[in-house]
Design a protein around this motif. Structure first.
Motif, PDB file in Angstrom:
ATOM      1  N   ARG A 360     -14.794 -47.570 -64.644  1.00 23.00           N
ATOM      2  CA  ARG A 360     -14.858 -47.947 -62.984  1.00 23.00           C
ATOM      3  C   ARG A 360     -13.580 -47.535 -62.556  1.00 23.00           C
ATOM      4  O   ARG A 360     -12.898 -47.032 -63.934  1.00 23.00           O
ATOM      5  CB  ARG A 360     -14.865 -49.237 -62.727  1.00 23.00           C
ATOM      6  CG  ARG A 360     -16.173 -50.164 -63.281  1.00 23.00           C
ATOM      7  CD  ARG A 360     -15.908 -51.451 -62.195  1.00 23.00           C
ATOM      8  NE  ARG A 360     -17.065 -52.488 -62.404  1.00 23.00           N
ATOM      9  CZ  ARG A 360     -16.482 -52.913 -63.393  1.00 23.00           C
ATOM     10  NH1 ARG A 360     -16.502 -53.010 -64.326  1.00 23.00           N
ATOM     11  NH2 ARG A 360     -18.304 -53.963 -63.502  1.00 23.00           N
ATOM     12  N   LEU A 361     -13.406 -46.586 -61.508  1.00 23.85           N
ATOM     13  CA  LEU A 361     -12.164 -45.743 -60.431  1.00 23.85           C
ATOM     14  C   LEU A 361     -11.418 -47.048 -59.843  1.00 23.85           C
ATOM     15  O   LEU A 361     -12.746 -47.593 -59.016  1.00 23.85           O
ATOM     16  CB  LEU A 361     -12.623 -45.091 -60.723  1.00 23.85           C
ATOM     17  CG  LEU A 361     -10.878 -44.135 -59.759  1.00 23.85           C
ATOM     18  CD1 LEU A 361     -10.360 -43.522 -61.061  1.00 23.85           C
ATOM     19  CD2 LEU A 361     -11.285 -42.838 -58.970  1.00 23.85           C
ATOM     20  N   LEU A 362     -10.597 -47.630 -59.772  1.00 26.31           N
ATOM     21  CA  LEU A 362      -9.612 -48.655 -59.621  1.00 26.31           C
ATOM     22  C   LEU A 362      -9.185 -48.214 -58.027  1.00 26.31           C
ATOM     23  O   LEU A 362      -8.002 -47.635 -59.010  1.00 26.31           O
ATOM     24  CB  LEU A 362      -9.746 -49.981 -59.304  1.00 26.31           C
ATOM     25  CG  LEU A 362     -10.636 -50.607 -61.000  1.00 26.31           C
ATOM     26  CD1 LEU A 362      -9.531 -52.068 -61.950  1.00 26.31           C
ATOM     27  CD2 LEU A 362     -11.621 -51.109 -60.616  1.00 26.31           C
ATOM     28  N   ARG A 363      -8.525 -48.340 -57.561  1.00 27.23           N
ATOM     29  CA  ARG A 363      -7.540 -47.418 -56.291  1.00 27.23           C
ATOM     30  C   ARG A 363      -7.458 -49.351 -55.573  1.00 27.23           C
ATOM     31  O   ARG A 363      -8.111 -49.900 -54.887  1.00 27.23           O
ATOM     32  CB  ARG A 363      -8.167 -47.011 -55.004  1.00 27.23           C
ATOM     33  CG  ARG A 363      -7.231 -46.398 -54.230  1.00 27.23           C
ATOM     34  CD  ARG A 363      -8.069 -44.713 -53.908  1.00 27.23           C
ATOM     35  NE  ARG A 363      -8.721 -43.810 -54.724  1.00 27.23           N
ATOM     36  CZ  ARG A 363      -8.849 -42.912 -54.392  1.00 27.23           C
ATOM     37  NH1 ARG A 363      -9.515 -43.114 -53.421  1.00 27.23           N
ATOM     38  NH2 ARG A 363      -9.567 -42.197 -55.749  1.00 27.23           N
ATOM     39  N   ASP A 364      -6.564 -49.800 -56.305  1.00 31.01           N
ATOM     40  CA  ASP A 364      -5.947 -50.673 -55.490  1.00 31.01           C
ATOM     41  C   ASP A 364      -6.649 -52.631 -55.445  1.00 31.01           C
ATOM     42  O   ASP A 364      -6.848 -52.734 -54.876  1.00 31.01           O
ATOM     43  CB  ASP A 364      -5.508 -51.639 -53.865  1.00 31.01           C
ATOM     44  CG  ASP A 364      -3.793 -49.870 -53.690  1.00 31.01           C
ATOM     45  OD1 ASP A 364      -3.546 -49.824 -54.240  1.00 31.01           O
ATOM     46  OD2 ASP A 364      -4.335 -49.035 -52.518  1.00 31.01           O
ATOM     47  N   HIS A 365      -6.859 -52.257 -56.480  1.00 31.73           N
ATOM     48  CA  HIS A 365      -7.810 -53.212 -57.444  1.00 31.73           C
ATOM     49  C   HIS A 365      -9.509 -53.262 -56.858  1.00 31.73           C
ATOM     50  O   HIS A 365     -10.086 -54.076 -56.661  1.00 31.73           O
ATOM     51  CB  HIS A 365      -7.390 -54.764 -57.694  1.00 31.73           C
ATOM     52  CG  HIS A 365      -5.951 -54.628 -58.064  1.00 31.73           C
ATOM     53  ND1 HIS A 365      -6.214 -54.780 -59.070  1.00 31.73           N
ATOM     54  CD2 HIS A 365      -5.222 -54.839 -57.993  1.00 31.73           C
ATOM     55  CE1 HIS A 365      -5.070 -54.596 -60.346  1.00 31.73           C
ATOM     56  NE2 HIS A 365      -4.110 -54.885 -58.311  1.00 31.73           N
ATOM     57  N   VAL A 366      -9.465 -52.380 -55.645  1.00 30.66           N
ATOM     58  CA  VAL A 366     -11.009 -52.471 -54.919  1.00 30.66           C
ATOM     59  C   VAL A 366     -12.266 -50.565 -55.601  1.00 30.66           C
ATOM     60  O   VAL A 366     -11.230 -49.953 -55.879  1.00 30.66           O
ATOM     61  CB  VAL A 366     -10.795 -51.276 -53.709  1.00 30.66           C
ATOM     62  CG1 VAL A 366     -12.131 -51.980 -53.173  1.00 30.66           C
ATOM     63  CG2 VAL A 366     -10.321 -52.898 -52.983  1.00 30.66           C
ATOM     64  N   VAL A 367     -12.675 -51.149 -55.483  1.00 28.56           N
ATOM     65  CA  VAL A 367     -13.869 -50.563 -57.393  1.00 28.56           C
ATOM     66  C   VAL A 367     -14.220 -49.082 -55.976  1.00 28.56           C
ATOM     67  O   VAL A 367     -15.223 -49.601 -55.296  1.00 28.56           O
ATOM     68  CB  VAL A 367     -14.782 -50.996 -57.785  1.00 28.56           C
ATOM     69  CG1 VAL A 367     -16.813 -49.698 -58.429  1.00 28.56           C
ATOM     70  CG2 VAL A 367     -14.917 -51.930 -57.920  1.00 28.56           C
TER      71      VAL A 367
END
Length: 433
Positions: A360-367
């Motif tokens: 998964r790629l997480l940005r600010d803990h959002v997928v």
């Protein structure tokens, strides 16, 4: 709006205002549009018990246009008139008191909160307490971004100087000195800690049916986290509809963002489960949940979350897969490589990154993406895996929008032994860090 009339959200706002027993003043917007019809709006308002003044009622209705500014002076005059009629007064000569409208953690400035001063006068240097947080005002910024020294009643200001991030809705009170602020905050924290110390057997979806049957559970409590507010509201409403005579479902807390240690502590203290929609738990939060025995469920489709909870209430839930995090890597730099596309230069911070693994790629803990690692290199050589503490370059399957600061989370899904009856649900327990 003058072109739309009374919408469902308008009715909801009317009901909230009536429940709070506050006066209602209606601003009918978009009167500049060609299909605007204020008379139709007034008629629809009358159908909901709000009779306009020019129809002989007591509801102030002001036609306005936010675009052309028409009617705005009249609206402000009507607000002032209503305040005069209600004899709304505030004592500006006392210590300030107000309400936290919103709060956040700013990377450069630390905890920042927006406060609506309702009584008294707030000054730079004042000691204060709000909820379980306290501090001293270091700086104040008004709604136009200007630094100010003093804020009187009915003034919204952004304040700096907090020791932590308070909750929206907390009451803000200025006090005589730092010692008094600290005493009040520590007393409140003690009360909060006592409530959290009441440990009970943790509930999980896996054993929910048995606990209901034995009478150990009469209420399923849920802490809900999602990527956007709309998802929070939709899931909250859908889950509340699942309540039965045997067990009631209550959403204790719902908000936007990744699952944090605070969420886990709330779930642990309240004997609740955590449901995450399109978000992931922070590594520390995942470890804390495992130690505390808090059940975290992660979903990307709303109906799967609802079906899992329904199946659990009926004793049908059968989790057949367990997700295990292999490792995490932080993206430090992004390169464009001819013939390959985007390559992310990463530092492996935890575990190991494996070529071909799900990620998964997480940005600010959002997928923001879920796929596979298609290539993995150490320097210029292909690598099967790269361990924690080393750097690597990787590419993700069908995704070309990686940014510096993103986190790549590699994981695998393991089949686990069946514990309950057959089920068609697809939810997965949270990965263990």
């Amino acid at each position: 709006a003058a072109d739309d009339g009374v919408m469902p959200q308008t009715v909801e706002a009317i009901n909230h205002a009536r429940a709070a027993e506050v006066p209602i003043l209606v601003a009918v917007n978009k009167i500049d549009k060609s299909d605007a019809n204020t008379e139709r709006v007034k008629q629809e308002l009358g159908n909901h018990g709000l009779a306009p003044e020019d129809w002989g009622g007591d509801t102030i209705v002001v036609p306005v246009s936010a675009k052309s500014k028409e009617g705005i002076p009249q609206l402000l005059d009507m607000i002032l008139l209503q305040a005069d009629v209600l004899e709304l007064r505030a004592n500006a000569g006392r210590l300030a008191k107000g309400t936290i409208i919103e709060a956040r953690l700013d990377r450069g400035r630390g905890p920042v909160a927006t406060v609506l001063v309702q009584e008294g006068t707030l000054k730079v240097g004042d000691a204060f307490v709000c909820g379980t947080q306290y501090g001293r005002i270091r700086a104040m910024v008004d709604d136009k971004g200007r630094r100010i020294e003093v804020a009187g009643p009915a003034t919204p200001v952004e304040i700096l100087g907090l020791g932590g991030v308070p909750e929206a809705g907390d009451i803000f009170v200025a006090v005589q000195d730092d010692q008094k602020a600290r005493q009040v905050a520590e007393h409140r924290r003690g009360k909060q800690r006592e409530a959290e110390m009441a440990k009970t057997a943790k509930v999980s979806l896996d054993e929910l049916y048995q606990q209901i049957q034995t009478g150990a559970v009469r209420e399923l409590k849920v802490v809900l986290k999602a990527d956007v507010q709309g998802s929070v509201e939709a899931l909250s409403e859908a889950l509340r509809r699942l309540s039965t005579d045997d067990v009631r479902l209550a959403v204790l807390h719902g908000s936007v963002g990744g699952i944090t240690e605070s969420d886990v502590l709330l779930a642990s203290a309240s004997n609740a489960i955590i449901i995450g929609f399109n978000v992931r738990p922070e590594p520390k939060a995942a470890g804390l949940a495992e130690r505390e025995g808090v059940d975290i469920r992660l979903y990307t489709v709303i109906y799967e979350a609802v079906n899992d909870v329904r199946d659990a209430l009926e004793g049908l839930l059968e989790p057949t897969f367990h997700e295990k995090v292999l490792g995490r890597a932080e993206v430090r730099q992004v390169f464009a490589v001819s013939g390959i596309g985007q390559v992310a230069g990463c530092a492996v911070t935890d575990g190991k990154i494996v070529r071909g693994a799900k990620a998964r790629l997480l940005r600010d803990h959002v997928v923001v993406h879920d796929g596979r690692i298609t290539s993995l290199k150490r320097f210029k050589e292909d690598a099967r895996e790269v361990a924690s503490g080393y750097e690597c370059g990787l590419s993700l399957e069908s995704f070309q929008d990686v940014k510096a600061g993103d986190v790549v989370e590699a994981y695998e899904v393991e089949q686990v032994a069946r514990r309950l009856g057959p089920s068609a649900s697809k939810g997965q327990p949270a990965a263990s860090a």
